[in-house]
Motif scaffolding. Structure first.
Motif, short mmCIF file in Angstrom:
data_model
loop_
_atom_site.label_atom_id
_atom_site.label_comp_id
_atom_site.label_asym_id
_atom_site.label_seq_id
_atom_site.Cartn_x
_atom_site.Cartn_y
_atom_site.Cartn_z
N TRP A 1 0.82 -1.21 0.00
CA TRP A 1 0.00 0.00 0.00
C TRP A 1 0.86 1.26 0.00
O TRP A 1 2.06 1.22 0.18
CB TRP A 1 -0.91 0.00 1.21
CG TRP A 1 -0.22 -0.36 2.49
CD1 TRP A 1 0.67 0.39 3.19
CD2 TRP A 1 -0.35 -1.58 3.20
NE1 TRP A 1 1.10 -0.27 4.30
CE2 TRP A 1 0.49 -1.49 4.35
CE3 TRP A 1 -1.10 -2.73 3.02
CZ2 TRP A 1 0.58 -2.51 5.28
CZ3 TRP A 1 -0.99 -3.74 3.95
CH2 TRP A 1 -0.16 -3.64 5.06
N ASP A 2 0.18 2.40 -0.17
CA ASP A 2 0.88 3.67 -0.14
C ASP A 2 1.02 4.16 1.31
O ASP A 2 0.41 3.62 2.23
CB ASP A 2 0.19 4.71 -1.03
CG ASP A 2 -1.21 5.06 -0.59
OD1 ASP A 2 -1.58 4.83 0.58
OD2 ASP A 2 -1.97 5.60 -1.42
N ARG B 1 0.00 6.86 2.75
CA ARG B 1 -1.21 7.46 3.31
C ARG B 1 -2.07 6.40 4.00
O ARG B 1 -2.62 6.63 5.08
CB ARG B 1 -2.01 8.16 2.22
CG ARG B 1 -3.28 8.78 2.72
CD ARG B 1 -4.02 9.60 1.69
NE ARG B 1 -3.70 9.23 0.33
CZ ARG B 1 -4.35 9.67 -0.73
NH1 ARG B 1 -5.35 10.50 -0.58
NH2 ARG B 1 -4.02 9.31 -1.94
N PHE B 2 -2.18 5.22 3.40
CA PHE B 2 -2.99 4.15 3.97
C PHE B 2 -2.49 3.79 5.37
O PHE B 2 -3.27 3.71 6.32
CB PHE B 2 -2.98 2.92 3.06
CG PHE B 2 -3.75 1.75 3.61
CD1 PHE B 2 -5.13 1.74 3.60
CD2 PHE B 2 -3.08 0.65 4.14
CE1 PHE B 2 -5.85 0.66 4.11
CE2 PHE B 2 -3.78 -0.44 4.64
CZ PHE B 2 -5.17 -0.42 4.62
N TYR C 1 -9.29 9.16 0.76
CA TYR C 1 -9.13 8.67 -0.62
C TYR C 1 -10.25 9.14 -1.56
O TYR C 1 -10.23 8.80 -2.74
CB TYR C 1 -9.05 7.14 -0.65
CG TYR C 1 -7.71 6.63 -0.17
CD1 TYR C 1 -6.62 6.61 -1.02
CD2 TYR C 1 -7.55 6.16 1.13
CE1 TYR C 1 -5.38 6.14 -0.59
CE2 TYR C 1 -6.32 5.69 1.58
CZ TYR C 1 -5.24 5.69 0.70
OH TYR C 1 -4.02 5.23 1.13
N GLN C 2 -11.20 9.91 -1.03
CA GLN C 2 -12.32 10.40 -1.82
C GLN C 2 -13.04 9.24 -2.54
O GLN C 2 -13.26 9.27 -3.76
CB GLN C 2 -11.85 11.45 -2.85
CG GLN C 2 -11.30 12.71 -2.20
CD GLN C 2 -12.35 13.43 -1.36
OE1 GLN C 2 -13.37 13.85 -1.88
NE2 GLN C 2 -12.12 13.53 -0.07
N LEU D 1 -10.39 2.68 -5.72
CA LEU D 1 -9.61 3.70 -6.43
C LEU D 1 -9.53 3.38 -7.92
O LEU D 1 -9.63 4.28 -8.76
CB LEU D 1 -8.19 3.80 -5.85
CG LEU D 1 -8.09 4.40 -4.44
CD1 LEU D 1 -6.69 4.22 -3.89
CD2 LEU D 1 -8.49 5.86 -4.45
N LEU E 1 -10.99 6.73 5.85
CA LEU E 1 -10.54 6.22 4.55
C LEU E 1 -11.34 6.83 3.41
O LEU E 1 -10.77 7.21 2.38
CB LEU E 1 -10.66 4.69 4.51
CG LEU E 1 -9.63 3.91 5.33
CD1 LEU E 1 -10.02 2.45 5.43
CD2 LEU E 1 -8.23 4.06 4.72
N GLU E 2 -12.65 6.94 3.59
CA GLU E 2 -13.48 7.55 2.54
C GLU E 2 -13.06 8.99 2.28
O GLU E 2 -12.94 9.42 1.14
CB GLU E 2 -14.96 7.47 2.92
CG GLU E 2 -15.53 6.09 2.80
CD GLU E 2 -17.02 6.01 3.09
OE1 GLU E 2 -17.65 5.05 2.60
OE2 GLU E 2 -17.57 6.91 3.78
N TRP F 1 -6.71 -2.96 2.37
CA TRP F 1 -6.04 -2.22 1.30
C TRP F 1 -6.54 -2.67 -0.08
O TRP F 1 -6.77 -1.84 -0.96
CB TRP F 1 -4.52 -2.35 1.37
CG TRP F 1 -3.87 -1.77 0.15
CD1 TRP F 1 -3.18 -2.43 -0.81
CD2 TRP F 1 -3.91 -0.40 -0.26
NE1 TRP F 1 -2.77 -1.56 -1.79
CE2 TRP F 1 -3.21 -0.31 -1.48
CE3 TRP F 1 -4.47 0.75 0.28
CZ2 TRP F 1 -3.05 0.89 -2.17
CZ3 TRP F 1 -4.31 1.96 -0.41
CH2 TRP F 1 -3.60 2.02 -1.61
N VAL G 1 -9.76 -0.88 -0.72
CA VAL G 1 -9.55 0.53 -1.03
C VAL G 1 -8.97 0.67 -2.44
O VAL G 1 -9.43 1.49 -3.24
CB VAL G 1 -8.63 1.21 0.01
CG1 VAL G 1 -8.22 2.61 -0.43
CG2 VAL G 1 -9.31 1.25 1.37
N ARG G 2 -7.96 -0.14 -2.75
CA ARG G 2 -7.34 -0.08 -4.08
C ARG G 2 -8.35 -0.37 -5.18
O ARG G 2 -8.37 0.29 -6.22
CB ARG G 2 -6.17 -1.06 -4.16
CG ARG G 2 -5.41 -0.95 -5.47
CD ARG G 2 -4.23 -1.87 -5.51
NE ARG G 2 -4.70 -3.25 -5.29
CZ ARG G 2 -3.94 -4.25 -4.93
NH1 ARG G 2 -2.65 -4.05 -4.70
NH2 ARG G 2 -4.41 -5.45 -4.78
#
Length: 83
Positions: free
Chosen positions: A2-3, A5-6, A50-51, A78, A46-47, A71, A74-75
């Motif tokens: 993950w990045d 930010r996560f 990461y918008q 995205l 998280l919402e 993750w 989330v990915r």
């Protein structure tokens, strides 16, 4: 993996994870202190961070079981917003 930010978003919700201990995809979030209230707060963070919006189908205990599964969720969100 993950990045940054996560992990910056996730770590404050894991009170049993020592600051210098590595967070791995297999890390069990419940064992690291993520409780039900923390899960709801983490979801919103998280919402916002990461918008994205979690779909109802992603709002399960399995999604929040490990750092890797969370993750991946989330990915996936995205990637679907980028297409």
């Amino acid at each position: 993996m993950w990045d940054d930010r996560f992990e910056q978003i996730l770590r404050p919700f894991l009170p049993f994870l020592p600051p210098r201990e590595e967070l791995t995809p297999e890390s069990d979030l419940k064992d690291l202190g993520l409780d039900s209230l923390g899960t709801v707060q983490l979801l919103g963070t998280l919402e916002e961070g990461y918008q994205v919006r979690f779909r109802d189908s992603a709002l399960t205990m399995d999604t929040f079981r490990t750092a890797g599964v969370l993750w991946d969720t989330v990915r996936g969100m995205l990637q679907s917003t980028a297409s």
